[in-house]
Design an enzyme around this catalytic site. Structure first.
Site, PDB file in Angstrom:
ATOM      1  N   ASP A  36       0.857  -1.234  -0.065  1.00 46.42           N
ATOM      2  CA  ASP A  36       0.061  -0.098  -0.013  1.00 46.42           C
ATOM      3  C   ASP A  36       0.866   1.311   0.036  1.00 46.42           C
ATOM      4  O   ASP A  36       2.201   1.219   0.364  1.00 46.42           O
ATOM      5  CB  ASP A  36      -1.072  -0.058   1.177  1.00 46.42           C
ATOM      6  CG  ASP A  36      -1.929  -1.196   1.161  1.00 46.42           C
ATOM      7  OD1 ASP A  36      -2.197  -1.689   0.155  1.00 46.42           O
ATOM      8  OD2 ASP A  36      -2.786  -1.293   2.311  1.00 46.42           O
ATOM      9  N   LYS A  58      -3.717   2.889  -2.798  1.00 44.63           N
ATOM     10  CA  LYS A  58      -4.796   3.143  -1.633  1.00 44.63           C
ATOM     11  C   LYS A  58      -4.817   4.412  -1.166  1.00 44.63           C
ATOM     12  O   LYS A  58      -4.940   4.715   0.151  1.00 44.63           O
ATOM     13  CB  LYS A  58      -4.505   2.187  -0.389  1.00 44.63           C
ATOM     14  CG  LYS A  58      -4.355   0.479  -0.866  1.00 44.63           C
ATOM     15  CD  LYS A  58      -5.766   0.151  -1.217  1.00 44.63           C
ATOM     16  CE  LYS A  58      -6.423  -0.154   0.087  1.00 44.63           C
ATOM     17  NZ  LYS A  58      -7.799  -0.698  -0.295  1.00 44.63           N
ATOM     18  N   MET A 173      -8.106   8.603   9.497  1.00 44.87           N
ATOM     19  CA  MET A 173      -8.195   9.187   8.343  1.00 44.87           C
ATOM     20  C   MET A 173      -9.657   9.755   8.184  1.00 44.87           C
ATOM     21  O   MET A 173     -10.405   9.733   7.350  1.00 44.87           O
ATOM     22  CB  MET A 173      -8.323   7.949   7.148  1.00 44.87           C
ATOM     23  CG  MET A 173      -6.992   7.380   7.018  1.00 44.87           C
ATOM     24  SD  MET A 173      -5.788   8.292   6.186  1.00 44.87           S
ATOM     25  CE  MET A 173      -4.363   7.260   5.622  1.00 44.87           C
TER      26      MET A 173
END
Length: 490
Positions: A36, A58, A173
């Site tokens: 990722d 990603k 996030m």
């Protein structure tokens, strides 16, 4: 068909030393690595030279591979009998979708193992000076996704239970929805003055931390232009940062340095740079392939005894001996006196029963034994007309190109430190063989040369060195760059 083995490996939050020992071991054995964006690209330098690397991306809204494609790749390579490492940032079970990927393997009877990693919610908070729990301030914590399945992407959580039932909350996030998060927590019971913290690129030297309250954190983050990847921490435990901050206020915080070789003489310097807060990546950017031209054997046999055989590195000693054996010779066939460029090389020769002297002014007709860059570098100081015996040739691996490219594109390095003319030659050769544009490098990094001779190597190739360091302290010199850059920004 004999199926392979899949390892789901948590790479940790960013600091390359935070991957587990077990995770690093299986990474070094992998035939295929599917990784990722959030893994530290420098970890790719640990994989085998012939390993296949597959980048997933990603990045929010910019996935290089969709989740379905990732799972398909894992399945295809496992069915071919390969050892596959699915390398994920942080811990694979904390918002890493490992459950979906492992379910697919279980349904298809593919063997797998899940190797946990250190998750950002614990590591990044502590690097920011905030322990996730504390006897006086926090006896519970929750980790929550900062984006959810709603049409607007906001978290789909039980705000009332979260606000009332947990003392410390960590959102992953969630920067894009920070305003919604703050509003919902206040609406469901958290005080407006509840402490909040946002940590950007946690555990990297470029880590940035913004403090505030639920009422102020959104505007402060917008002013600081903070984006993902970041975590949000809410709770009274954030107050401890004023006492416990230890990571992001050091002399070289924000400086990420690549040194294109691994050299014992740099050990003390590298240790100091790391203590002062820099990320330091040491790596032999060029692969070595043993090579000993049969023509060189005849040249050695013809040489007069007034020539001196000078070994330029410990690696060149072993490659030289291997070359002799491959050509039906041993050291007794060599009539020349043996010399060493330094004590380390001398000790290496001693361990295999060969006496040598340290090179000095008595050496007048040296035959230099080393690779192309070592020979060219030492000719400048020993003798421009010195003969050379090339025992190795240099190459570059796809894994190192991938790692260096990602380090540049993700801006994980901002400094290249060349500590000798040999390192300058290695760096130039790497750029030539890798095809990475010099312009891209110069746009993204500061190039520091230790010594005028090192800078001259770059100058011959029309490359600028941004700073030349003589014998002054390297950490102090790089600190001056930081001060100058801050002055320009202000």
């Amino acid at each position: 068909m004999n199926s392979g083995m899949v390892y789901f490996v948590g790479a940790g939050p960013g600091d390359i030393d935070l991957i587990t020992v077990k995770g690093k071991q299986v990474l070094q054995q992998a035939d295929v690595v599917i990784f990722d964006r959030l893994i530290n690209p420098f970890l790719l330098t640990d994989v085998k030279d012939d390993a296949k690397l597959i980048y997933c991306g990603k990045q929010p809204c910019k996935h290089t591979l969709r989740q379905e494609d990732i799972q398909k790749e894992i399945l295809i390579h496992a069915r071919k009998g390969k050892t596959v490492v699915r390398l994920k940032g942080g811990d694979p079970a904390v918002f890493g979708r490992v459950g979906e990927e492992a379910e697919l393997l279980a349904e298809n009877h593919i063997r797998y193992e899940i190797i946990p990693g250190i998750t950002a919610g614990i590591a990044a908070t502590m690097y920011a000076g905030v322990p996730i729990t504390h006897r006086k301030h926090s006896n519970s914590f929750a980790v929550v996704t900062g984006h959810g399945s709603r049409k607007d992407g906001t978290p789909n959580v039980d705000w009332k239970s979260l606000s009332k039932g947990v003392e410390t909350i960590v959102f992953y996030m969630g920067v894009k929805h920070l305003n919604t998060i703050s509003e919902q927590l206040i609406k469901h019971g958290k005080g407006r003055d509840t402490q909040a913290l946002v940590v950007h690129w946690g555990t990297y030297s470029k880590q940035r931390t913004v403090e505030g309250t639920l009422a102020t954190i959104t505007s402060k983050v917008e002013q600081a232009n903070i984006t993902n990847p970041a975590i949000i921490v809410v709770g009274d435990v954030v107050k401890l940062r004023s006492k416990l901050a230890w990571f992001d206020n050091r002399l070289l915080s924000g400086r990420a340095i690549l040194i294109p070789s691994i050299n014992e003489r740099n050990r003390e310097m590298v240790t100091t740079l790391k203590k002062d807060g820099a990320d330091v990546f040491e790596h032999e950017l060029l692969c070595e392939r043993d090579h000993f031209d049969s023509g060189a054997v005849n040249d050695l046999l013809k040489m007069e005894s007034d020539n001196e055989l000078v070994f330029l590195s410990t690696k060149s000693v072993f490659a030289f001996l291997k070359g002799l054996v491959e050509n039906g010779m041993d050291v007794r066939d060599i009539q020349l006196p043996f010399y060493s460029i330094n004590e380390s090389v001398k000790k290496t020769l001693q361990t295999i029963g060969i006496k040598s002297k340290l090179i000095d002014m008595s050496v007048i007709s040296p035959v230099l034994v080393g690779d192309e860059t070592e020979i060219e570098s030492e000719r400048a100081t020993l003798s421009p007309l010195a003969k050379g015996i090339v025992v190795r040739k240099k190459n570059v691996s796809n894994k190192d190109i991938a790692a260096f490219t990602r380090l540049l594109e993700e801006r994980h390095i901002n400094t290249i430190l060349l500590t000798s003319p040999a390192e300058a030659l290695i760096f130039l050769k790497f750029l030539e063989l890798s095809g990475i544009p010099l312009e891209q490098v110069q746009e993204n990094v500061t190039i520091i040369c230790k010594g005028i001779d090192t800078n001259l190597i770059l100058k011959k190739s029309n490359i600028r060195g941004d700073m030349i360091i003589d014998n002054e302290d390297v950490a102090e010199a790089i600190g001056k760059i930081e001060e100058a850059e801050l002055a320009l920004e202000s």
